[in-house]
Scaffold this motif. Sequence first.
Motif, PDB file in Angstrom:
ATOM      1  N   PHE A 221       0.832  -1.270   0.078  1.00 56.49           N
ATOM      2  CA  PHE A 221      -0.014  -0.116  -0.041  1.00 56.49           C
ATOM      3  C   PHE A 221       0.950   1.217   0.120  1.00 56.49           C
ATOM      4  O   PHE A 221       1.959   1.177   0.853  1.00 56.49           O
ATOM      5  CB  PHE A 221      -0.862   0.037   1.412  1.00 56.49           C
TER       6      PHE A 221
ATOM      7  N   CYS B 297     -14.656  -1.352   3.585  1.00 59.01           N
ATOM      8  CA  CYS B 297     -14.098  -2.616   3.708  1.00 59.01           C
ATOM      9  C   CYS B 297     -15.054  -3.521   4.574  1.00 59.01           C
ATOM     10  O   CYS B 297     -15.510  -4.628   4.296  1.00 59.01           O
ATOM     11  CB  CYS B 297     -12.517  -2.445   4.230  1.00 59.01           C
TER      12      CYS B 297
ATOM     13  N   TYR C  23     -17.271  -6.992   3.255  1.00 58.08           N
ATOM     14  CA  TYR C  23     -16.813  -7.966   3.801  1.00 58.08           C
ATOM     15  C   TYR C  23     -17.859  -8.385   4.888  1.00 58.08           C
ATOM     16  O   TYR C  23     -17.740  -9.498   5.476  1.00 58.08           O
ATOM     17  CB  TYR C  23     -15.472  -7.952   4.232  1.00 58.08           C
TER      18      TYR C  23
ATOM     19  N   ARG D 286     -10.088  -4.257   9.667  1.00 62.75           N
ATOM     20  CA  ARG D 286      -9.323  -4.743   8.595  1.00 62.75           C
ATOM     21  C   ARG D 286      -8.414  -3.524   8.225  1.00 62.75           C
ATOM     22  O   ARG D 286      -7.045  -3.581   8.169  1.00 62.75           O
ATOM     23  CB  ARG D 286      -9.556  -5.426   7.455  1.00 62.75           C
ATOM     24  N   ARG D 287      -8.944  -2.368   7.983  1.00 64.50           N
ATOM     25  CA  ARG D 287      -8.294  -1.097   7.927  1.00 64.50           C
ATOM     26  C   ARG D 287      -8.674  -0.149   9.004  1.00 64.50           C
ATOM     27  O   ARG D 287      -9.977  -0.258   9.463  1.00 64.50           O
ATOM     28  CB  ARG D 287      -8.482  -0.537   6.365  1.00 64.50           C
TER      29      ARG D 287
ATOM     30  N   ALA E 271      -3.635  -0.785   7.049  1.00 63.45           N
ATOM     31  CA  ALA E 271      -4.345  -2.055   7.330  1.00 63.45           C
ATOM     32  C   ALA E 271      -3.197  -3.069   7.370  1.00 63.45           C
ATOM     33  O   ALA E 271      -2.401  -2.569   8.203  1.00 63.45           O
ATOM     34  CB  ALA E 271      -4.904  -2.458   5.704  1.00 63.45           C
TER      35      ALA E 271
ATOM     36  N   CYS F 210      -6.688  -8.139   7.201  1.00 63.82           N
ATOM     37  CA  CYS F 210      -6.651  -7.580   5.404  1.00 63.82           C
ATOM     38  C   CYS F 210      -6.120  -8.617   4.700  1.00 63.82           C
ATOM     39  O   CYS F 210      -5.005  -9.183   4.987  1.00 63.82           O
ATOM     40  CB  CYS F 210      -6.406  -6.501   5.475  1.00 63.82           C
ATOM     41  N   SER F 211      -6.756  -8.928   3.651  1.00 69.43           N
ATOM     42  CA  SER F 211      -5.944  -9.855   2.521  1.00 69.43           C
ATOM     43  C   SER F 211      -5.743  -9.144   1.348  1.00 69.43           C
ATOM     44  O   SER F 211      -5.234  -9.950   0.369  1.00 69.43           O
ATOM     45  CB  SER F 211      -7.311 -10.783   2.198  1.00 69.43           C
ATOM     46  N   MET F 212      -5.471  -7.833   1.241  1.00 67.73           N
ATOM     47  CA  MET F 212      -5.396  -6.903   0.130  1.00 67.73           C
ATOM     48  C   MET F 212      -6.266  -7.230  -0.828  1.00 67.73           C
ATOM     49  O   MET F 212      -5.848  -7.110  -2.179  1.00 67.73           O
ATOM     50  CB  MET F 212      -3.859  -7.151  -0.162  1.00 67.73           C
ATOM     51  N   CYS F 213      -7.313  -8.017  -0.582  1.00 71.05           N
ATOM     52  CA  CYS F 213      -8.484  -8.119  -1.482  1.00 71.05           C
ATOM     53  C   CYS F 213      -7.783  -9.065  -2.529  1.00 71.05           C
ATOM     54  O   CYS F 213      -8.067  -8.637  -3.786  1.00 71.05           O
ATOM     55  CB  CYS F 213      -9.152  -7.045  -1.978  1.00 71.05           C
TER      56      CYS F 213
ATOM     57  N   PRO G 247      -8.360  -3.467  -4.598  1.00 73.35           N
ATOM     58  CA  PRO G 247      -9.022  -3.561  -3.311  1.00 73.35           C
ATOM     59  C   PRO G 247     -10.041  -2.680  -3.279  1.00 73.35           C
ATOM     60  O   PRO G 247     -10.033  -1.148  -3.367  1.00 73.35           O
ATOM     61  CB  PRO G 247      -7.971  -3.521  -2.352  1.00 73.35           C
ATOM     62  N   ILE G 248     -10.957  -3.020  -2.331  1.00 74.81           N
ATOM     63  CA  ILE G 248     -12.237  -2.183  -1.972  1.00 74.81           C
ATOM     64  C   ILE G 248     -11.871  -0.750  -1.447  1.00 74.81           C
ATOM     65  O   ILE G 248     -12.246   0.283  -2.079  1.00 74.81           O
ATOM     66  CB  ILE G 248     -13.192  -2.881  -1.146  1.00 74.81           C
ATOM     67  N   CYS G 249     -10.887  -0.850  -0.534  1.00 71.82           N
ATOM     68  CA  CYS G 249     -10.481   0.480   0.198  1.00 71.82           C
ATOM     69  C   CYS G 249      -9.873   1.439  -0.728  1.00 71.82           C
ATOM     70  O   CYS G 249     -10.013   2.552  -0.857  1.00 71.82           O
ATOM     71  CB  CYS G 249      -9.529   0.155   1.594  1.00 71.82           C
TER      72      CYS G 249
HETATM   73  S1  SF4 Z   1      -7.295  -4.433   1.030  1.00 70.52           S
HETATM   74 FE1  SF4 Z   1      -9.220  -5.257   1.065  1.00 70.52          FE
HETATM   75  S2  SF4 Z   1      -9.291  -6.421   3.126  1.00 70.52           S
HETATM   76 FE2  SF4 Z   1      -7.606  -4.957   3.158  1.00 70.52          FE
HETATM   77  S3  SF4 Z   1      -8.274  -3.080   4.153  1.00 70.52           S
HETATM   78 FE3  SF4 Z   1      -8.560  -2.977   2.055  1.00 70.52          FE
HETATM   79  S4  SF4 Z   1     -10.600  -3.610   1.575  1.00 70.52           S
HETATM   80 FE4  SF4 Z   1     -10.195  -4.373   3.614  1.00 70.52          FE
END
Ligand code: SF4
Lengths: 733, 205, 186
Positions: free
Chosen positions: C7, C24, C28, C36-37, C58, C118-121, C131-133
Motif C-alpha cells: 500500500f 471494507c 466483507y 481490517r483497515r 491495514a 486484511c487480505s489486500m483483497c 482492493p475495495i478500500c
Molecule cells: S485491501 Fe481489502 S481487506 Fe485489506 S483493508 Fe482494503 S478492503 Fe479491506
Amino acid sequence: MLNETISRRTFIKGSVSLSALLGLGAAGTQAPKGLIPKAAAKTNGKVEQFYNACPRNCYDTCSILTTVEDGRITFITGNEKNTYTKGRLCVKGNTYPRVVYSPDRIKYPMRQKGRGSGNWERISWDEAYTIIAKKILEIKKEYGSTLPICLNKYSGNFNILNYATEGMLSSIGYTTRAQGTPCDPAGSDAQGFDMGVAYNNDPEQFLDADYIILWGANPSWTSAHSMYFIEEAKENGTKLVVIDPLITQTASKADEYIQVKASTDGALALGMIRYILDNQLYDKEWVNQNSIGFNEFFAYVKKNITLDWAAEKTGVPKPVIERIAREYATAKPANIWIGFGMQRHVNGGAMVRAIDALAAITGNIGKKGGGVNYIGGETWGFNYHTMSFGAPEGSGGEEDRFVNMNNFGAQVLAANEPPIKMMWIACRNPLAQDPEPTVVKKAFDQMDLVVTADLYMNQTVEYSDIVLPVTTPFESVGINVSYWHYWMNVNEQAIKPLYETKSDLEIAMGLSKKLNQIEPGSCTFPVSGDPLEWVEKELNNDIKALFGVKSWDDLRKNGGTAKANESITVAWNDLKFRTPSGKYEFYSKKAAQYGHHPLPVFTEEYKAPKEYPIRCMSPHWKFGIHSQFQHQDWLMAIQDHPFIEIHPDLAKTRSIKDGDIVKIINETGYMTLPAKITKMVPADTVVMYEGWWKGVNYTENFTVKALAEDMGEYKKGQRGIAFHDNFVNIEKA
Amino acid sequence: MNHSEIKHSCLEERMFMYQLFLHYYRGDLLKLPAAEWGKLLEILECQPALQSNDWGRKAVLQLQNMTTQTLEPFEYDFNRLFVGPNKLLASPFESSYQNFEGTVMQAETLKVRNFYYYEGLQVANEGGLPDDHIQFELEFILHLLSSEKKKEALHLFLEKHLLKWVDQHCARIEEHSQSLITLAFGYMLKGFILLEKSLIEGEGL
Amino acid sequence: MAKKLGFLVNIERCIGCHACEISCKSFYQLEPNMRRRRVTELPEELVGTPVRAFVSTACNHCDEPACKKACPVGAYTKREDGIVVHDQNMCIGCQMCGKACPYGVPQFNPVKKKMDKCSMCYDRLDVGQLPICVEKCPLEAIQIVDYNEVEPSNSVSVVPTFADPSITHPTTHFILPKPGKQTRRF
Ligand code: SF4
Ligand code: SF4
Ligand code: SF4
C-alpha cells in the motif's frame, strides 16, 4: 388473586384446549400461517443490482449502486456512471446496510399509553389511520378548520415523493406549518438581494479554478466528493485558501489557512474590497455593464472601511489581507465557496452580501470555474404533483398559517385562535435538533395528539403518541436532485419494505382513504396509486429536456443518473440576473424593503455577554448529518461519545486536562461531556459537534437560544438561527 | 403404559409446548382477557414438561401469583422485549445473536431460509420479516415434529439454529423483563429448551 | 520478476474520513469491531503547523511477517506477489499472530472464534480489480504499488504511531503532508 375472579372449568388437556382457549385453532391449522409452501420458482443465489439515491440533506446527494442477493442487501456503494459520485460514497453512505438492518428500526405502527411513559402497544395500520383520521375530523368540527393541526417536516429525506406528507395535509384543509429552514436562510436572502436567487457553479468546475477560497466551508466532512475535485485542482497547481475561525479538516489541507474571528468575515471581505479598489484591481467593465449601485457601494467602502479597521476587527494582519486580496483579484478565474456555517450569525446575511460583492467587483461571477458559490436550486423543477390537490370544499380558514421552524416551541405555544392541538412530525427530530428543546417539549405537552413518522426511536418518537414506521430509501421509489451538483438520481425499490414500514407517500394515501371512509370528501389526496406512476408524474417536459431523459423508467434502465445540460452549470453565465433591475445589485431596494441596509455593509457581530464569555460553535460532524448515521454500530465503533474541543490556553485557565469531564453552561441550559484539548480551535471558542448520539441524553442544542439571524424572510419566509453566536462558560465538572 | 405410549405422549407434550411458545411470540396471548388467564394457568399446571424441572416450576409458580394488575404491564413489556418501537431488549431474531449489535437479516437468516426451502416451505411475507424470527422457527419445528420421517431434519435444525441462540435470548429476557408474565415465559422457555437438549443428546443424533 | 505489492498511503490527500475502513467492513460484512483497515489520528504538529492529520493503515503485508512465524498451524502464507494471506479455515483462534504482529493487525473475532485480517483483497486483484478500500476512498489517497517497479521517492516507510519497520519490513509506504501557510490568532 386472578384465579379467584374466574370460573374454574373442567380441564381440557393439551394443545386442543390451548387453541380453543385462544380461539385460534391449533397452530398450523386454522391460525394464520407464517410459513407457506415454497413458491416453485424460488431459487437462491440470485444477485441483482439497483440504483438508489442518497436523500439526506447533503451537498453530495449521491447516486448509489445497491447489490441485493436473495432479497437481502449485501453491499451499497457509489454509482460509477455519476462523475461527481465517482463510484464511491462518504463514510456515512458506506454504513447504509446497517441503516436498513439495524436492530433499532421502528417496525410497526404503535401507540404510546402516556406520552414519554415508554408503554407502547402495537396497533395495525388501519387502527393508526382511524385514530389519526378521527382526531383530524374532530378538530375540524370543534374549531371550524384544520388550522389546529401542525406539520413539522424537513430534510431527513429529500426524495421528491416525500412531499406527499405536505400534500396530504394540504388535502385536508388549511393547516399550520413549521416554516423556514435552520440551514441556509440568511445567505440565501443575501444572494437573493444581490443576484435574484442563490445559484452555484457545478462543483466539478473546481478543476477549472485558478484560485479557490473556501470561506467557512468544511467539505472534507460535509461534502467529501467536492473535496476530491479540490484536491485534484490543488495537485494541478490551484491555490487553496481556507478562511475559518477553526482549523477544520479542510483548513488542514489548505495551501494557506487564515483564522478569522468568528462573525467578522464580512469585515475581511470589505477590507479586501478596499484594497482592490485602491489598487484598481477590480473589473471595471464587468461592474459597468452588469451591475447597479456600485458607485454608492464604492463610496461606502471608501468612507467607512480601512484595512487597519479590517485587520483589527478580524484578527487577520493587514499584510495578509492585502496579499490575499491581490491574489484573489488577479487569479482568473477565482472560486469562492461560502459555507452555511459562516452565515449562522446575527450578521450572517450581511457578511454573505459583502463576499458576493468581492466576487462581483473582480468579475468572477458568471465564469466557469469561478463564482461565489453557496447553494442552488436550478435542477429542482419537478411537478411536485403530490402537493397539487388543494383543500377540500368547505374547509375552514383561508390559507395555511406559519410558525417559525427555528423558534418552533415558543411559536406553537403562542399560536392562538385556533390553538395548535395536533402535530405531525416527519423527516425531523425536533426534540434533539431544535434550539431550546425544553420549550419544544412544552409545546408537545399542549397537544391532543402527536404523530411521528420515523425510522428509529429518538427523543421525538419517545415523546409521541403514535409512531409510524417508515421505509429506508432502499425500500421505496423516488427521485432526487442536489442543491449543489447538477445530477438527477433515480431511486429504485431494491428490497421489500421490512416489517410493516411504509413510505410517506403510502402513508398519505392510506390516511386519505380512511378520512374519506369516515367522512367522504374530507381529503382530496388520492387514496391509491402505484408509486412508479407517482414518480413518473414528477417529470415534466422541461426537466426531461434539461436532463435529456425520456422518463424515470428510461433513466432507471440507463444508468440511474443523468447530468443537467451544460448550459446551466455555470451560474449567471448569461449575466441576466433575476433581480428587479436584471443586474447585479450592489444597491438593493429589495433589501431595504426587508428592513436591511440596501448596500452590502458591515453589521456588528453579536457580543459575548459578560457571564458567558466563550463562544460555543456547533458545526457539522463527520459521522453524521444532523441526527442521522452517527448512531450506527460501525460508526459507534470508531467514536461513541460526543466531546468538546478546547484550546490548551483556555483549558489551562480552568485546569482542564484532556479527557476531563467539563460542564458547559449558559442561561438556556447545561451539559457535561469530555474535553478534547486541541489547537484546532481558538482560545476564545469551544466546539461541540452537532448530532444525535445514541445513549446520550443531551444534544449540542441544550445551550442554544433561538437567536435570529439577520435575514431569511425574503426567500424562506423566516429568519434562520444564529447557531454559532452561542455563548457559554465552561468549568471542570 | 407401554413404550410406544410414552413416546407418544412425549411427542404430544413437545408439540404443546412449541405451540404455546408459537402463540406467545405471535402475540396471541396479549389480548387474552383476565378471566382466560386462569384457564391457561390450569392447563400449564398440568404440563409434565413444565413440572419436570426447576425453571418450569418456577414459571408456573410465578404465574400463580398473577393478579389483574400484573396483566397490564405485560403488553408493554412484551413490546419492549420483542416488538419495539425501541431497540429490542431481547431480540426474537436469531441473527441478532450472531453479531454484537443485533443486526438482522445477516448470513444466518439466509441459512434458516434455506432450511425452510429444503422442506418446501418459505416465510409467507419473505423479505418483509426476517426468516429467523423465533415465531417462524417454532412453526417450522412443529412442521418437522409432525412426521417421524423428518426427525433427522428436526434435530439438525434444533442443533444448528434454535438451540444455539435461545439461551442467550432467555438470558436477555431475564435481564430486562419487568413483568411477571414475560419473565415466567422466559423461565418456561429456558426450562423447556433444557429438556429438548437432553432429549436430543439422549437420542444421540 | 515477482511483484512486491504494498500500500502507498497519501497522507497529504487523506481527510481522515474513514470511508476506506467502512467500505471494507461493508464489503466483507464485518462485525463493528473488526477493523481490517483503520484510520488513526496523527499528532497535531506532525509537519510543524498544527493540523488535523490521519493515517489509514491495514495489514502491511510484511516481507518478514511475524504473524506467519508465530502461527502454530501454518494458517499464514506469503504469496509470490508479497500478499500475506491468512486462511480462516485453518485458523484455530489461538491469537499467537495477533500478539506477534508489531502493528496489532490480526484481530480476534469472538463470534467466529478465529483471527481476521486484511487480505489486500487478493481475490479482487487476481481478477484485475482494485482492493475495495483503494477503489472506494473518495480522495484516491490509497494506492497499490509494486515496489519492485516503483521506487517511491517522495514516500517514507514510517510515521508516528507506526512501529519500527526493521522488525518485519512492512511494505506500506506513506506520503507525508506538505505544511501549509497559516495565519493564526492563537
Ligand atoms: S485491501 Fe481489502 S481487506 Fe485489506 S483493508 Fe482494503 S478492503 Fe479491506
Ligand atoms: S451522505 Fe452525502 S456524501 Fe454521503 S452518501 Fe449520502 S449523499 Fe453521498
Ligand atoms: S477513505 Fe481515503 S481519505 Fe478517507 S480516511 Fe481513508 S484514506 Fe483517508
